[in-house]
Design an enzyme around this catalytic site. Structure first.
Site, mmCIF file in Angstrom:
data_model
loop_
_atom_site.group_PDB
_atom_site.id
_atom_site.type_symbol
_atom_site.label_atom_id
_atom_site.label_comp_id
_atom_site.label_asym_id
_atom_site.label_seq_id
_atom_site.Cartn_x
_atom_site.Cartn_y
_atom_site.Cartn_z
ATOM 1 N N ASN A 234 1.020 -1.219 0.003
ATOM 2 C CA ASN A 234 -0.004 -0.030 -0.035
ATOM 3 C C ASN A 234 0.814 1.297 0.010
ATOM 4 O OD1 ASN A 234 0.560 0.736 3.015
ATOM 5 N ND2 ASN A 234 -0.468 -1.229 3.345
ATOM 6 N N PHE B 161 -3.740 3.076 14.959
ATOM 7 C CA PHE B 161 -4.050 4.191 14.097
ATOM 8 C C PHE B 161 -5.378 3.736 13.358
ATOM 9 C CE2 PHE B 161 -0.905 7.640 13.727
ATOM 10 C CZ PHE B 161 -0.295 7.614 14.899
ATOM 11 N N ILE C 275 -1.897 -7.778 14.385
ATOM 12 C CA ILE C 275 -0.875 -7.709 15.294
ATOM 13 C C ILE C 275 -1.286 -6.892 16.563
ATOM 14 C CG2 ILE C 275 1.561 -7.150 15.592
ATOM 15 C CD1 ILE C 275 1.797 -7.012 12.361
HETATM 16 O O1 C5P Z 1 -8.533 -2.356 11.579
HETATM 17 P P1 C5P Z 1 -7.424 -1.658 11.006
HETATM 18 O O2 C5P Z 1 -6.792 -2.379 10.120
HETATM 19 O O3 C5P Z 1 -8.140 -0.289 10.616
HETATM 20 O O4 C5P Z 1 -6.865 -1.009 12.581
HETATM 21 C C1 C5P Z 1 -5.808 -0.416 12.462
HETATM 22 C C2 C5P Z 1 -4.786 -0.313 13.392
HETATM 23 O O5 C5P Z 1 -4.331 -1.842 13.535
HETATM 24 C C3 C5P Z 1 -3.514 0.124 13.149
HETATM 25 O O6 C5P Z 1 -2.923 0.681 14.490
HETATM 26 C C4 C5P Z 1 -2.577 -0.982 12.650
HETATM 27 O O7 C5P Z 1 -1.195 -0.835 12.887
HETATM 28 C C5 C5P Z 1 -3.168 -2.031 13.217
HETATM 29 N N1 C5P Z 1 -3.068 -3.311 12.420
HETATM 30 C C6 C5P Z 1 -2.352 -4.580 12.781
HETATM 31 N N2 C5P Z 1 -2.378 -5.583 12.161
HETATM 32 C C7 C5P Z 1 -3.059 -5.795 10.968
HETATM 33 C C8 C5P Z 1 -4.142 -4.749 10.526
HETATM 34 C C9 C5P Z 1 -3.999 -3.537 11.246
HETATM 35 O O8 C5P Z 1 -1.482 -4.382 14.006
HETATM 36 N N3 C5P Z 1 -3.268 -6.966 10.411
#
Ligand code: C5P
Length: 396
Positions: free
Chosen positions: A210, A323, A307
Site C-alpha cells: 500500500n 491508528f 498484530i
Molecule cells: O482495523 P484496522 O486495520 O483499521 O486497524 C488499524 C490499526 O491496527 C493500526 O494501528 C494498524 O497498525 C493495526 N493493524 C495491525 N495488524 C493488522 C492490521 C492492522 O496491527 N493486520
C-alpha cells in the site's frame, strides 16, 4: 519554530572550515527568536570573523578570557549563567581533546568547564583525524562525561577526501537542538513501534502493498526518543533514514512484522502500532516468477493476523496505541475500533487525499472522548501525540 523561542544558547566556534555553517545556524536561531552569544576561539576567527557573527546576532562576540566588557570581568562565568545550553559547532579535534581533559586555557574552554548547563558538540574534521585513536578516545570520554555529540556526518569533505568527519548542516543542527530541548516526558520508558507498509509476496518479484510512506511512524519514533524513551522501531519497506538513537528492525511482510513484534515485546511499556499492515496476503505465493499467458487470473487471498489486536489481548498488555485511517465517518469508525481492540488510545485521520504527505490532521480518541489536534507537520503532530500518551500513562 516556536519551540526554541526565548531560549539562550552559547555558540562556541572553533577552528574549522565548517565555521561558515555556524553563521547559517546563527541565522536560523535568530529567526527562531533565540538569544545567541557567540564565543570565537582564535583559530575560529581565522575562518569567520567576529563582524559576521556580531551582525547576525546583534550581540557582541566574545573571544578573550580577559575581556573587560564582561560584568565583574568574568566572561567565562557570566556567559553560561542563564544559558539553556552550550553548543560547540564546529568542534575541532584539538578542542575535543581540550574538553576531554578539562583544559581551560582560553575563554571557550574555560566557560565549558565553568558552565552549569548541558554541553553539545558538533565535531568537524578530516576523516583521518576523526578516526585516529586519540580522537576516538576523546569522543568516548566526552560521551561518558555526559556531553552530547551531534554527528559528524560522512561524505565529501572540504579537503577533497570522503569519509566521516563532516559537520552536520545548519538545518540538521537546528533540528538536533529542538530535539535536545524537548521535555523528557517519557524518560525511562520503553516504546515499541511499527511503521510503514507491509509487502505480501505473490511470486519472487511481485507483491501486494500500500502507499504508506512510514513518515508518521518514523516521526513518532523520533518524538518518543526526544522525550527520553528507549525506542525500537519495526519498519516495513520504506525509503526513510532511521531517526538518531532509535533501534530499527526491518521487516517485509505482515507475518514478519508480527514475529518481530512478539519477539521485541517483552519488557516494553508502550506499543504504538502505526504500520499500515496488509489485511490480506496471497494464499500461496508462487516459488517461481508467474509467466503471463494473456488470460484473466484469480489470486486467492487469506487474512493476515491483526498484530495490534493480538498484543492488546495479551494478559498483561503494554499501553497500546492504534491508528485508524478512514475515508469517512472517522469518529464512528475510530471509536468502534478502539473499543473492539480494547485500546486506551486511537489516533484517527481522514485519508481522502491518500497517504504519504508531510503534514497530518489527526483526532485522538480515548475514554474521555475526541481530541482534535491542529493540522501540522508530522513531527509536530507526533510530539503532541507523545504528550497526550505521556499524560495518560499510569505513574510508575
Ligand atoms: O482495523 P484496522 O486495520 O483499521 O486497524 C488499524 C490499526 O491496527 C493500526 O494501528 C494498524 O497498525 C493495526 N493493524 C495491525 N495488524 C493488522 C492490521 C492492522 O496491527 N493486520
Amino acid at each position: 519554530m516556536a519551540e526554541l523561542s526565548g531560549k539562550r544558547i552559547v555558540l562556541g566556534v572553533t577552528g574549522g572550515v565548517a565555521a561558515y555553517k555556524a553563521a547559517e545556524l546563527v541565522r536560523l536561531l535568530i529567526k527562531a527568536d533565540v538569544v545567541v552569544d557567540v564565543v570565537l576561539t582564535a583559530a575560529g576567527a581565522h575562518f569567520v570573523g567576529p563582524a559576521t557573527f556580531q551582525a547576525l546576532t546583534g550581540q557582541p562576540v566574545w573571544s578573550d578570557l580577559w575581556d573587560a566588557r564582561a560584568p565583574g570581568g568574568m566572561a567565562h562565568i557570566d556567559l553560561t549563567r542563564g544559558a539553556d545550553l552550550v553548543l560547540i559547532a564546529p568542534a575541532s579535534a584539538d578542542f575535543l581533546a581540550k574538553l576531554a581533559h578539562g583544559q581551560a586555557d582560553d575563554l571557550l574552554s574555560t566557560l565549558c568547564l565553568a558552565r552549569a548547563c548541558p554541553l553539545l558538540v558538533a565535531p568537524a574534521m578530516n576523516r583521518q583525524m576523526w578516526e585516529q585513536a586519540p580522537t576516538r578516545r576523546n569522543a568516548r570520554q566526552l560521551m561518558a562525561d555526559g556531553v552530547a555529540l551531534l554527528g559528524p556526518a560522512g561524505g565529501l569533505q572540504a579537503c577533497g577526501e570522503v569519509g566521516p568527519g563532516r559537520m552536520l548542516e545548519a538545518g540538521e543542527l537546528f533540528d538536533e537542538l529542538v530535539a535536545f530541548l524537548q521535555p523528557k516526558i517519557l524518560a525511562g520508558r520503553s516504546v515499541l513501534l511499527t511503521a510503514g507498509p507491509t509487502f505480501e509476496a505473490i511470486d519472487p518479484v511481485r507483491g501486494l502493498t500500500n502507499s504508506s510512506s512510514g513518515k508518521m511512524g518514523f516521526a513518532l519514533a523520533r518524538a518518543c526518543h526526544e522525550a527520553g524513551a528507549a525506542v525500537t522501531l519495526i519498519s516495513g519497506p520504506v525509503a526513510l533514514s532511521t531517526p538518531s538513537g532509535v533501534n530499527r528492525i526491518d521487516v517485509v511482510s505482515a507475518a514478519g512484522m508480527r514475529e518481530a513484534v512478539l519477539r521485541e515485546l517483552p519488557g516494553q511499556e508502550l506499543f504504538i502500532s502505526v504500520a499500515a499492515v496488509a489485511d490480506y496476503r496471497p494464499a500461496e505465493p508462487r516459488p517461481g516468477k508467474i509467466k503471463k499467458d494473456g488470460r484473466a487470473m484469480t489470486l486467492e487471498l487469506v487474512a493476515n493476523p491483526d498484530i495490534l489486536a493480538e498484543v492488546a489481548a495479551l494478559p498483561e498488555p503494554p499501553f497500546c496505541v492504534g491508528f485508524a485511517a478512514e475515508s469517512q465517518n472517522l469518529a464512528d469508525y475510530a471509536e468502534t475500533k478502539r473499543r473492539a481492540k480494547k485500546l486506551p488510545l486511537v489516533v484517527g485521520n481522514l485519508v481522502q487525499d491518500g497517504l504519504g504527505g508531510d503534514v497530518n490532521s489527526v483526532t485522538l480518541f480515548d475514554a474521555l472522548g475526541a481530541h482534535p489536534l491542529p493540522t501540522a507537520p508530522k513531527l509536530d503532530v507526533a510530539r503532541r501525540i507523545v504528550a497526550h500518551i505521556a499524560a495518560m500513562l499510569p505513574p510508575r
